[in-house]
Write an enzyme that holds these catalytic residues in place. Structure first.
Site, PDB file in Angstrom:
ATOM      1  N   TYR A 145      -2.298  -7.348   3.114  1.00  0.00           N
ATOM      2  CA  TYR A 145      -2.485  -5.926   2.789  1.00  0.00           C
ATOM      3  C   TYR A 145      -1.465  -5.411   1.770  1.00  0.00           C
ATOM      4  O   TYR A 145      -1.252  -4.207   1.674  1.00  0.00           O
ATOM      5  CB  TYR A 145      -2.446  -5.092   4.065  1.00  0.00           C
ATOM      6  CG  TYR A 145      -3.729  -5.176   4.865  1.00  0.00           C
ATOM      7  CD1 TYR A 145      -4.937  -4.704   4.340  1.00  0.00           C
ATOM      8  CD2 TYR A 145      -3.754  -5.724   6.143  1.00  0.00           C
ATOM      9  CE1 TYR A 145      -6.117  -4.769   5.055  1.00  0.00           C
ATOM     10  CE2 TYR A 145      -4.936  -5.801   6.872  1.00  0.00           C
ATOM     11  CZ  TYR A 145      -6.117  -5.321   6.320  1.00  0.00           C
ATOM     12  OH  TYR A 145      -7.284  -5.388   7.034  1.00  0.00           O
ATOM     13  N   PHE A 178      -0.224   4.575   5.687  1.00  0.00           N
ATOM     14  CA  PHE A 178      -0.699   3.896   6.892  1.00  0.00           C
ATOM     15  C   PHE A 178      -0.373   2.399   6.900  1.00  0.00           C
ATOM     16  O   PHE A 178      -0.795   1.678   7.806  1.00  0.00           O
ATOM     17  CB  PHE A 178      -2.209   4.102   7.081  1.00  0.00           C
ATOM     18  CG  PHE A 178      -3.063   3.679   5.902  1.00  0.00           C
ATOM     19  CD1 PHE A 178      -3.396   2.346   5.703  1.00  0.00           C
ATOM     20  CD2 PHE A 178      -3.528   4.625   4.995  1.00  0.00           C
ATOM     21  CE1 PHE A 178      -4.177   1.962   4.626  1.00  0.00           C
ATOM     22  CE2 PHE A 178      -4.323   4.240   3.910  1.00  0.00           C
ATOM     23  CZ  PHE A 178      -4.635   2.907   3.732  1.00  0.00           C
ATOM     24  N   ARG A 183     -20.476  -5.484   2.472  1.00  0.00           N
ATOM     25  CA  ARG A 183     -19.956  -4.108   2.493  1.00  0.00           C
ATOM     26  C   ARG A 183     -21.029  -3.136   2.993  1.00  0.00           C
ATOM     27  O   ARG A 183     -20.732  -2.168   3.693  1.00  0.00           O
ATOM     28  CB  ARG A 183     -19.410  -3.716   1.128  1.00  0.00           C
ATOM     29  CG  ARG A 183     -18.137  -4.518   0.811  1.00  0.00           C
ATOM     30  CD  ARG A 183     -17.441  -4.073  -0.444  1.00  0.00           C
ATOM     31  NE  ARG A 183     -16.762  -2.787  -0.327  1.00  0.00           N
ATOM     32  CZ  ARG A 183     -15.561  -2.622   0.229  1.00  0.00           C
ATOM     33  NH1 ARG A 183     -14.914  -3.652   0.746  1.00  0.00           N
ATOM     34  NH2 ARG A 183     -15.011  -1.431   0.277  1.00  0.00           N
ATOM     35  N   THR A 213     -15.713   2.790   5.566  1.00  0.00           N
ATOM     36  CA  THR A 213     -14.419   2.544   6.225  1.00  0.00           C
ATOM     37  C   THR A 213     -14.227   3.466   7.423  1.00  0.00           C
ATOM     38  O   THR A 213     -13.780   3.040   8.486  1.00  0.00           O
ATOM     39  CB  THR A 213     -13.267   2.775   5.217  1.00  0.00           C
ATOM     40  OG1 THR A 213     -13.464   1.905   4.102  1.00  0.00           O
ATOM     41  CG2 THR A 213     -11.917   2.490   5.847  1.00  0.00           C
ATOM     42  N   ARG A 223     -19.823  -0.761  11.557  1.00  0.00           N
ATOM     43  CA  ARG A 223     -18.835   0.278  11.893  1.00  0.00           C
ATOM     44  C   ARG A 223     -19.480   1.464  12.612  1.00  0.00           C
ATOM     45  O   ARG A 223     -18.853   2.070  13.490  1.00  0.00           O
ATOM     46  CB  ARG A 223     -18.086   0.713  10.644  1.00  0.00           C
ATOM     47  CG  ARG A 223     -17.038  -0.354  10.231  1.00  0.00           C
ATOM     48  CD  ARG A 223     -16.547  -0.122   8.850  1.00  0.00           C
ATOM     49  NE  ARG A 223     -15.422  -0.990   8.491  1.00  0.00           N
ATOM     50  CZ  ARG A 223     -15.053  -1.199   7.232  1.00  0.00           C
ATOM     51  NH1 ARG A 223     -15.720  -0.625   6.239  1.00  0.00           N
ATOM     52  NH2 ARG A 223     -14.027  -1.994   6.976  1.00  0.00           N
ATOM     53  N   ASN A 255     -11.298  -0.267  12.793  1.00  0.00           N
ATOM     54  CA  ASN A 255     -12.680  -0.177  12.316  1.00  0.00           C
ATOM     55  C   ASN A 255     -13.402  -1.527  12.322  1.00  0.00           C
ATOM     56  O   ASN A 255     -14.304  -1.761  11.526  1.00  0.00           O
ATOM     57  CB  ASN A 255     -12.737   0.523  10.952  1.00  0.00           C
ATOM     58  CG  ASN A 255     -11.989  -0.240   9.869  1.00  0.00           C
ATOM     59  OD1 ASN A 255     -11.386  -1.272  10.143  1.00  0.00           O
ATOM     60  ND2 ASN A 255     -12.044   0.255   8.650  1.00  0.00           N
ATOM     61  N   HIS A 297     -13.111  -6.223   8.358  1.00  0.00           N
ATOM     62  CA  HIS A 297     -12.683  -6.138   6.963  1.00  0.00           C
ATOM     63  C   HIS A 297     -13.633  -6.988   6.137  1.00  0.00           C
ATOM     64  O   HIS A 297     -14.076  -8.048   6.594  1.00  0.00           O
ATOM     65  CB  HIS A 297     -11.266  -6.699   6.786  1.00  0.00           C
ATOM     66  CG  HIS A 297     -10.922  -6.975   5.342  1.00  0.00           C
ATOM     67  ND1 HIS A 297     -10.457  -5.989   4.509  1.00  0.00           N
ATOM     68  CD2 HIS A 297     -11.058  -8.090   4.583  1.00  0.00           C
ATOM     69  CE1 HIS A 297     -10.307  -6.509   3.285  1.00  0.00           C
ATOM     70  NE2 HIS A 297     -10.661  -7.780   3.308  1.00  0.00           N
ATOM     71  N   GLU A 351      -8.546 -13.867  -1.080  1.00  0.00           N
ATOM     72  CA  GLU A 351      -8.440 -13.696   0.370  1.00  0.00           C
ATOM     73  C   GLU A 351      -8.874 -14.972   1.100  1.00  0.00           C
ATOM     74  O   GLU A 351      -8.218 -15.381   2.070  1.00  0.00           O
ATOM     75  CB  GLU A 351      -9.284 -12.490   0.816  1.00  0.00           C
ATOM     76  CG  GLU A 351      -8.705 -11.166   0.315  1.00  0.00           C
ATOM     77  CD  GLU A 351      -9.577  -9.950   0.626  1.00  0.00           C
ATOM     78  OE1 GLU A 351      -9.189  -8.841   0.225  1.00  0.00           O
ATOM     79  OE2 GLU A 351     -10.632 -10.100   1.266  1.00  0.00           O
TER      80      GLU A 351
HETATM   81  P1  CMP Z   1      -9.662  -2.759   5.360  1.00  0.00           P
HETATM   82  O1  CMP Z   1     -10.962  -2.947   4.639  1.00  0.00           O
HETATM   83  O2  CMP Z   1      -9.232  -3.827   6.261  1.00  0.00           O
HETATM   84  O3  CMP Z   1      -8.533  -2.531   4.254  1.00  0.00           O
HETATM   85  C1  CMP Z   1      -7.569  -1.518   4.341  1.00  0.00           C
HETATM   86  C2  CMP Z   1      -7.549  -0.880   5.667  1.00  0.00           C
HETATM   87  O4  CMP Z   1      -6.712   0.222   5.808  1.00  0.00           O
HETATM   88  C3  CMP Z   1      -8.918  -0.350   5.967  1.00  0.00           C
HETATM   89  O5  CMP Z   1      -9.776  -1.433   6.238  1.00  0.00           O
HETATM   90  C4  CMP Z   1      -8.654   0.600   7.127  1.00  0.00           C
HETATM   91  O6  CMP Z   1      -8.824  -0.010   8.373  1.00  0.00           O
HETATM   92  C5  CMP Z   1      -7.202   0.938   6.912  1.00  0.00           C
HETATM   93  N1  CMP Z   1      -7.070   2.346   6.650  1.00  0.00           N
HETATM   94  C6  CMP Z   1      -7.616   3.032   5.640  1.00  0.00           C
HETATM   95  N2  CMP Z   1      -7.285   4.332   5.742  1.00  0.00           N
HETATM   96  C7  CMP Z   1      -6.514   4.442   6.844  1.00  0.00           C
HETATM   97  C8  CMP Z   1      -5.879   5.528   7.484  1.00  0.00           C
HETATM   98  N3  CMP Z   1      -5.948   6.766   6.993  1.00  0.00           N
HETATM   99  N4  CMP Z   1      -5.172   5.270   8.597  1.00  0.00           N
HETATM  100  C9  CMP Z   1      -5.090   4.009   9.094  1.00  0.00           C
HETATM  101  N5  CMP Z   1      -5.678   2.954   8.525  1.00  0.00           N
HETATM  102  C10 CMP Z   1      -6.388   3.167   7.422  1.00  0.00           C
END
Ligand code: CMP
Length: 139
Positions: free
Chosen positions: A50, A58, A86, A92, A103, A113, A116, A127
């Site tokens: 990440y 976050f 996606r 998301t 989701r 969520n 990924h 990745e």
């Molecule tokens: P992902 O696709 O795994 O990649 C980035 C991640 O950040 C995203 O999924 C979310 O789960 C997480 N994410 C995005 N926005 C927020 C937020 N406001 N608070 C916590 N986690 C977040």
């Protein structure tokens, strides 16, 4: 064209024992799971994965969540796999996810969520390489 994308079933999915239900939606959409492993991510692995979000507020919470329990790392293959996955995942934020998406059905919040998926073919390659060797993948 046939593509590969990278997927993670997150700790909220393993905790609730719904990885099979999520895989059923993935396979139902015509994506093939060509590599799959259940792992406990280390903090270093999650931080690296990440890294693009390092400056986001976050980031710490995200790394903590992704290491809070086992995850299932996967490589999915199929026609337009990146975009298709996606679509199958949904937005998301589960509150904005469309009916029938992973989701919408399973995600608990924007952080927890459930899944990924890579956002581009370029990132998919990077990745996948972080977790799989080519010899681990077979269609
Ligand atoms: P992902 O696709 O795994 O990649 C980035 C991640 O950040 C995203 O999924 C979310 O789960 C997480 N994410 C995005 N926005 C927020 C937020 N406001 N608070 C916590 N986690 C977040």
């Amino acid at each position: 064209a046939t593509e590969r994308t990278f997927s993670i079933l997150k700790p909220d999915a393993t905790r609730r024992n719904i990885t099979g239900a999520v895989n059923a939606l993935i396979e139902g959409a015509g994506l093939r799971i060509v590599g799959q492993r259940r792992i406990q991510m280390t903090k270093a692995q999650a931080e690296k994965f990440y890294e693009v979000h390092k400056e986001r507020p976050f980031y710490g919470e995200l790394v903590e969540f992704m290491t809070s329990g086992p995850v299932v790392v996967q490589v999915l293959q199929g026609e337009n796999a990146v975009a298709k996955y996606r679509e199958v995942m949904g937005a998301t934020n589960p509150a904005q996810a469309a009916e029938g998406t992973i989701r919408k059905q399973f995600a608990e919040s924007v952080g927890e969520n459930t899944v990924h998926g890579s956002d581009s073919q370029e990132n998919a390659k990077l990745e996948i390489a972080q977790f799989f060797q080519d010899s681990d993948l077979t269609a």
